[in-house]
Design a protein around this motif. Structure first.
Motif, mmCIF file in Angstrom:
data_model
loop_
_atom_site.group_PDB
_atom_site.id
_atom_site.type_symbol
_atom_site.label_atom_id
_atom_site.label_comp_id
_atom_site.label_asym_id
_atom_site.label_seq_id
_atom_site.Cartn_x
_atom_site.Cartn_y
_atom_site.Cartn_z
ATOM 1 N N UNK A 109 2.627 -19.454 3.728
ATOM 2 C CA UNK A 109 2.921 -20.734 4.362
ATOM 3 C C UNK A 109 4.405 -20.745 4.693
ATOM 4 N N UNK A 110 4.704 -20.587 5.966
ATOM 5 C CA UNK A 110 6.079 -20.478 6.432
ATOM 6 C C UNK A 110 6.366 -19.067 6.908
ATOM 7 N N UNK A 111 6.188 -18.823 8.209
ATOM 8 C CA UNK A 111 6.351 -17.467 8.740
ATOM 9 C C UNK A 111 7.729 -17.335 9.392
ATOM 10 N N UNK A 112 8.760 -17.665 8.612
ATOM 11 C CA UNK A 112 10.131 -17.441 9.054
ATOM 12 C C UNK A 112 10.564 -16.038 8.687
ATOM 13 N N UNK A 113 11.858 -15.842 8.486
ATOM 14 C CA UNK A 113 12.358 -14.492 8.209
ATOM 15 C C UNK A 113 11.799 -13.940 6.901
ATOM 16 N N UNK A 114 11.759 -14.770 5.839
ATOM 17 C CA UNK A 114 11.248 -14.292 4.556
ATOM 18 C C UNK A 114 9.738 -14.083 4.612
ATOM 19 N N UNK A 115 9.016 -15.057 5.147
ATOM 20 C CA UNK A 115 7.566 -14.925 5.235
ATOM 21 C C UNK A 115 7.157 -13.714 6.059
ATOM 22 N N UNK A 116 7.851 -13.512 7.193
ATOM 23 C CA UNK A 116 7.541 -12.361 8.045
ATOM 24 C C UNK A 116 7.836 -11.051 7.326
ATOM 25 N N UNK A 117 8.921 -11.023 6.546
ATOM 26 C CA UNK A 117 9.271 -9.805 5.808
ATOM 27 C C UNK A 117 8.208 -9.473 4.765
ATOM 28 N N UNK A 118 7.685 -10.492 4.094
ATOM 29 C CA UNK A 118 6.633 -10.261 3.099
ATOM 30 C C UNK A 118 5.355 -9.750 3.750
ATOM 31 N N UNK A 119 5.021 -10.295 4.910
ATOM 32 C CA UNK A 119 3.835 -9.840 5.623
ATOM 33 C C UNK A 119 3.968 -8.366 5.999
ATOM 34 N N UNK A 120 5.161 -7.962 6.369
ATOM 35 C CA UNK A 120 5.381 -6.591 6.820
ATOM 36 C C UNK A 120 5.622 -5.615 5.669
ATOM 37 N N UNK A 121 5.695 -6.117 4.446
ATOM 38 C CA UNK A 121 5.949 -5.261 3.287
ATOM 39 C C UNK A 121 4.648 -4.597 2.840
ATOM 40 N N UNK A 122 4.451 -3.364 3.220
ATOM 41 C CA UNK A 122 3.217 -2.654 2.863
ATOM 42 C C UNK A 122 3.122 -2.405 1.364
ATOM 43 N N UNK A 123 4.244 -2.463 0.658
ATOM 44 C CA UNK A 123 4.228 -2.251 -0.787
ATOM 45 C C UNK A 123 3.402 -3.294 -1.515
ATOM 46 N N UNK A 124 3.368 -4.513 -1.012
ATOM 47 C CA UNK A 124 2.583 -5.559 -1.655
ATOM 48 C C UNK A 124 1.094 -5.223 -1.632
ATOM 49 N N UNK A 125 0.643 -4.607 -0.544
ATOM 50 C CA UNK A 125 -0.759 -4.205 -0.447
ATOM 51 C C UNK A 125 -1.101 -3.174 -1.508
ATOM 52 N N UNK A 126 -0.166 -2.254 -1.769
ATOM 53 C CA UNK A 126 -0.413 -1.225 -2.787
ATOM 54 C C UNK A 126 -0.536 -1.833 -4.174
ATOM 55 N N UNK A 127 0.012 -3.019 -4.349
ATOM 56 C CA UNK A 127 -0.092 -3.700 -5.638
ATOM 57 C C UNK A 127 -1.123 -4.816 -5.618
ATOM 58 N N UNK A 128 -2.040 -4.758 -4.668
ATOM 59 C CA UNK A 128 -3.201 -5.636 -4.697
ATOM 60 C C UNK A 128 -3.080 -6.948 -3.951
#
Length: 225
Positions: free
Chosen positions: A100-119
């Motif tokens: 919720x909130x696709x600004x600079x931080x939200x967009x960075x989290x979406x693009x962080x493939x590392x989060x996917x590796x951690x579920x």
């Protein structure tokens, strides 16, 4: 061991596990993942201690909560340790989430493939900026208007809401996520959120960590003078 028995034992461990221990388990996992990639078969608590700067007796105690015990003069089996930690931490299981909130931080989290590796599987973003709505982040994550959250969250099966809006919008964003069916909030705003009983809130305040770092730098500077 049946799946029901295993699930029951895991639930008991989760109830007994101290939070500081839980916070250290990903450190151990990251290290043993490196060892496995290097072809290392066994590792001792002393070796882990030297690498992570955690007392070896604390490491042994932490792992004993998960019924992981090393062998004398051999240590822990790296593959077994990695698999047990991944299984317990649920990093191998996909957890659908929305931003919720696709600004600079939200967009960075979406693009962080590392989060996917951690579920963490981010399945959608929500915003009020007309320039963002209808777009796709990382070529696959759709961005909806926040008013569409009610019908979209349940359709996508998302149980986690990641709050990356400005502080003055954080509580309203959290309320909208909870009303849409989200069961856990990962809060990146400096505002302490309120939610009804049964909603999990995890605060990750970058600003609080900055304040701690700045303060420690100042203390270090005074000690050097």
């Amino acid at each position: 061991m049946s799946n029901d028995t295993k699930t029951g034992q895991t639930s008991v461990i989760r109830d007994l596990l101290p939070e500081p221990t839980l916070q250290r388990l990903p450190w151990y996992l990251a290290y043993v993942c490196q060892l496995r990639a290097q072809g290392v078969e066994n590792v001792s608590s002393t070796q882990i201690s030297k690498h992570l700067n955690v007392d070896s007796s604390q490491i042994a105690k932490d792992l004993s909560f998960l019924n992981i015990r090393g062998k004398t003069r051999i240590g822990y089996d790296v593959v077994e340790l990695e698999n047990t930690l991944k299984d317990f931490l649920e990093f191998e299981r996909q957890h659908p989430a929305v931003i919720i909130g696709v600004g600079s931080l939200g967009a960075a989290l979406i693009q962080d493939s590392g989060l996917t590796r951690y579920g963490l599987n981010i399945v959608a973003g929500f915003d009020i900026d007309p320039d963002k709505i209808g777009a796709h982040m990382s070529d696959r994550i759709p961005v909806y208007h926040i008013e569409a959250m009610q019908k979209t969250v349940s359709r996508l099966g998302a149980k986690i809401g990641i709050i990356t809006v400005p502080p003055d919008q954080a509580q309203a964003a959290a309320d909208a996520a909870v009303n849409a069916g989200v069961k856990a909030l990962w809060n990146f705003s400096p505002l302490r959120l309120r939610a009804r009983q049964g909603i999990v809130i995890q605060d990750t305040s970058i600003y609080s960590h900055l304040a701690l770092m700045y303060n420690r730098l100042e203390q270090q500077k005074r000690n050097e003078n």
